[in-house]
Design an enzyme around this catalytic site. Sequence first.
Site, mmCIF file in Angstrom:
data_model
loop_
_atom_site.group_PDB
_atom_site.id
_atom_site.type_symbol
_atom_site.label_atom_id
_atom_site.label_comp_id
_atom_site.label_asym_id
_atom_site.label_seq_id
_atom_site.Cartn_x
_atom_site.Cartn_y
_atom_site.Cartn_z
ATOM 1 N N ARG A 218 0.855 -1.186 0.000
ATOM 2 C CA ARG A 218 0.000 0.000 0.000
ATOM 3 C C ARG A 218 0.896 1.242 0.000
ATOM 4 O O ARG A 218 1.984 1.234 0.582
ATOM 5 C CB ARG A 218 -0.876 0.024 1.254
ATOM 6 C CG ARG A 218 -2.041 -0.942 1.181
ATOM 7 C CD ARG A 218 -3.125 -0.447 0.217
ATOM 8 N NE ARG A 218 -4.274 -1.334 0.125
ATOM 9 C CZ ARG A 218 -4.462 -2.237 -0.836
ATOM 10 N NH1 ARG A 218 -3.580 -2.405 -1.802
ATOM 11 N NH2 ARG A 218 -5.547 -2.985 -0.850
ATOM 12 N N HIS A 266 -0.967 1.327 -9.489
ATOM 13 C CA HIS A 266 -1.771 0.402 -8.673
ATOM 14 C C HIS A 266 -2.578 -0.551 -9.561
ATOM 15 O O HIS A 266 -3.808 -0.592 -9.514
ATOM 16 C CB HIS A 266 -2.690 1.185 -7.723
ATOM 17 C CG HIS A 266 -3.154 0.352 -6.556
ATOM 18 N ND1 HIS A 266 -3.368 0.849 -5.308
ATOM 19 C CD2 HIS A 266 -3.451 -0.983 -6.461
ATOM 20 C CE1 HIS A 266 -3.779 -0.108 -4.495
ATOM 21 N NE2 HIS A 266 -3.832 -1.239 -5.178
HETATM 22 P P1 NDP Z 1 -2.187 -11.856 3.998
HETATM 23 O O1 NDP Z 1 -3.070 -11.350 5.079
HETATM 24 O O2 NDP Z 1 -2.416 -13.227 3.436
HETATM 25 O O3 NDP Z 1 -0.668 -11.821 4.501
HETATM 26 C C1 NDP Z 1 -0.137 -10.749 5.223
HETATM 27 C C2 NDP Z 1 1.273 -11.101 5.653
HETATM 28 O O4 NDP Z 1 1.870 -9.943 6.260
HETATM 29 C C3 NDP Z 1 1.337 -12.224 6.685
HETATM 30 O O5 NDP Z 1 2.479 -13.025 6.437
HETATM 31 C C4 NDP Z 1 1.529 -11.448 7.997
HETATM 32 O O6 NDP Z 1 2.193 -12.163 9.027
HETATM 33 C C5 NDP Z 1 2.403 -10.305 7.530
HETATM 34 N N1 NDP Z 1 2.331 -9.162 8.454
HETATM 35 C C6 NDP Z 1 1.246 -8.444 8.838
HETATM 36 N N2 NDP Z 1 1.610 -7.473 9.693
HETATM 37 C C7 NDP Z 1 2.952 -7.580 9.863
HETATM 38 C C8 NDP Z 1 3.910 -6.873 10.624
HETATM 39 N N3 NDP Z 1 3.569 -5.850 11.410
HETATM 40 N N4 NDP Z 1 5.196 -7.261 10.561
HETATM 41 C C9 NDP Z 1 5.560 -8.313 9.777
HETATM 42 N N5 NDP Z 1 4.708 -9.031 9.025
HETATM 43 C C10 NDP Z 1 3.417 -8.669 9.062
HETATM 44 O O7 NDP Z 1 -2.225 -10.771 2.830
HETATM 45 P P2 NDP Z 1 -2.063 -10.966 1.246
HETATM 46 O O8 NDP Z 1 -0.796 -11.709 1.004
HETATM 47 O O9 NDP Z 1 -3.308 -11.490 0.653
HETATM 48 O O10 NDP Z 1 -1.957 -9.432 0.777
HETATM 49 C C11 NDP Z 1 -0.945 -8.592 1.252
HETATM 50 C C12 NDP Z 1 -1.203 -7.173 0.814
HETATM 51 O O11 NDP Z 1 -0.936 -7.003 -0.579
HETATM 52 C C13 NDP Z 1 -2.640 -6.664 0.954
HETATM 53 O O12 NDP Z 1 -2.969 -6.348 2.289
HETATM 54 C C14 NDP Z 1 -2.595 -5.423 0.080
HETATM 55 O O13 NDP Z 1 -2.107 -4.334 0.832
HETATM 56 C C15 NDP Z 1 -1.573 -5.791 -0.985
HETATM 57 N N6 NDP Z 1 -2.213 -5.988 -2.286
HETATM 58 C C16 NDP Z 1 -1.871 -5.138 -3.311
HETATM 59 C C17 NDP Z 1 -2.432 -5.284 -4.555
HETATM 60 C C18 NDP Z 1 -2.024 -4.392 -5.675
HETATM 61 O O14 NDP Z 1 -2.727 -4.372 -6.703
HETATM 62 N N7 NDP Z 1 -0.938 -3.649 -5.548
HETATM 63 C C19 NDP Z 1 -3.431 -6.321 -4.832
HETATM 64 C C20 NDP Z 1 -3.692 -7.180 -3.697
HETATM 65 C C21 NDP Z 1 -3.107 -7.004 -2.482
HETATM 66 P P3 NDP Z 1 1.593 -13.528 9.635
HETATM 67 O O15 NDP Z 1 1.850 -14.561 8.576
HETATM 68 O O16 NDP Z 1 2.380 -13.755 10.860
HETATM 69 O O17 NDP Z 1 0.128 -13.269 9.888
HETATM 70 C C1 OXD Z 2 -6.366 -5.178 -3.674
HETATM 71 C C2 OXD Z 2 -5.847 -4.139 -4.539
HETATM 72 O O1 OXD Z 2 -6.188 -5.078 -2.471
HETATM 73 O O2 OXD Z 2 -6.238 -4.092 -5.715
HETATM 74 O O3 OXD Z 2 -6.958 -6.154 -4.198
HETATM 75 O O4 OXD Z 2 -4.989 -3.359 -4.133
#
Ligand code: NDP
Ligand code: OXD
Length: 303
Positions: A218, A266
């Site tokens: 993000r 994005h």
């Molecule tokens: P998940 O919820 O599956 O995974 C999140 C990961 O981040 C987990 O491994 C979690 O740890 C880790 N995490 C969360 N907080 C912390 C922290 N404070 N310190 C270290 N690690 C942390 O999310 P997704 O993989 O599905 O998606 C990740 C992000 O990708 C979304 O939230 C979004 O922001 C972004 N995204 C962007 C898109 C784009 O078009 N650019 C599209 C889709 C998503 P743990 O395993 O221990 O829970």
């Molecule tokens: C999502 C994105 O979170 O598009 O799916 O960023």
Amino acid sequence: MALMLHSTPERGEIWGRIFNDADEAFFPSEAAVTDPTKITHIACWNLPADLDRYPNLATIICVGAGADHLRALPDGVRLVRTDIPSIAEMVRDWVVMATLALHRDMPVYLDQATRGLWRGVPTRRTRSCRVGIMGMGRIGALAASSLAALGFDVAGFSRSGHPIEGFQIYGADDLDAFLARTDMLICLLPLTDSTRHILGDALFARLPPNAQLVHAGRGAHLDMDAVQRALNNGQLRAAMLDVADPEPLPADHWVWADPRVIITPHVAAHTDAEEGAQFALQVVRAERSGMTPPGLVDIAKGY
Ligand code: NDP
Ligand code: OXD
């Protein structure tokens, strides 16, 4: 139960067909709702202006994978994020593209192309590049497998540090060690109170000099000024970003003119309308049978 979609007419049509075939109550827009008391679910990217209009609202379904912008909901309303393979696969593809682009010095060549300059820089094997993925969730773990298959030396960082077979995973207490072994930092974190502006001066200073940054999380993970400082002081060599702060990035922002940064607006993933609707159907049906819906956001954790 009835779901209202707050999106475009085109998506409303596709969702309408799928909900109709499944014999589930569906409203394609706010305008189509004559009795708001019927609405139990709203699927949206941005919330409708007046949630108080829906006294029986139980669940908001975010049509994207990251639901950070929807966390402030009325008491008792659940938040679900769309957790479908195609979103993870599209972001994985973007991350692989960006990692290869930086690893093979595309910022240098794109810049040279503007000046008609034919000059190579030394090429390195993928195995000599230590990739570090912050956020080893659905998307991070998928990207890790693909990058490892290309030969990159991949490790991960997550909040819990829970093991993922085939990768060294660093937990929250091991951030320093994780950063010290990372030449190519990939951020796939959710945006929470603890990750806001995490990509800032203090973090960049702990990377080896000349590290590179790939970011598809993000925009608010970034301190944009700190990125510029790190590029200028040699802490970062280059960056490829799919997100920025702010979005959209103003036309006069320094990033556009800096050859060391490649940026896309994005677009790493878009939610496929049919898959999104099928996912929302699963949510409605799971809740009707008293089960935890897929993609439920833990509001206390923030993701
Ligand atoms: P998940 O919820 O599956 O995974 C999140 C990961 O981040 C987990 O491994 C979690 O740890 C880790 N995490 C969360 N907080 C912390 C922290 N404070 N310190 C270290 N690690 C942390 O999310 P997704 O993989 O599905 O998606 C990740 C992000 O990708 C979304 O939230 C979004 O922001 C972004 N995204 C962007 C898109 C784009 O078009 N650019 C599209 C889709 C998503 P743990 O395993 O221990 O829970
Ligand atoms: C999502 C994105 O979170 O598009 O799916 O960023």
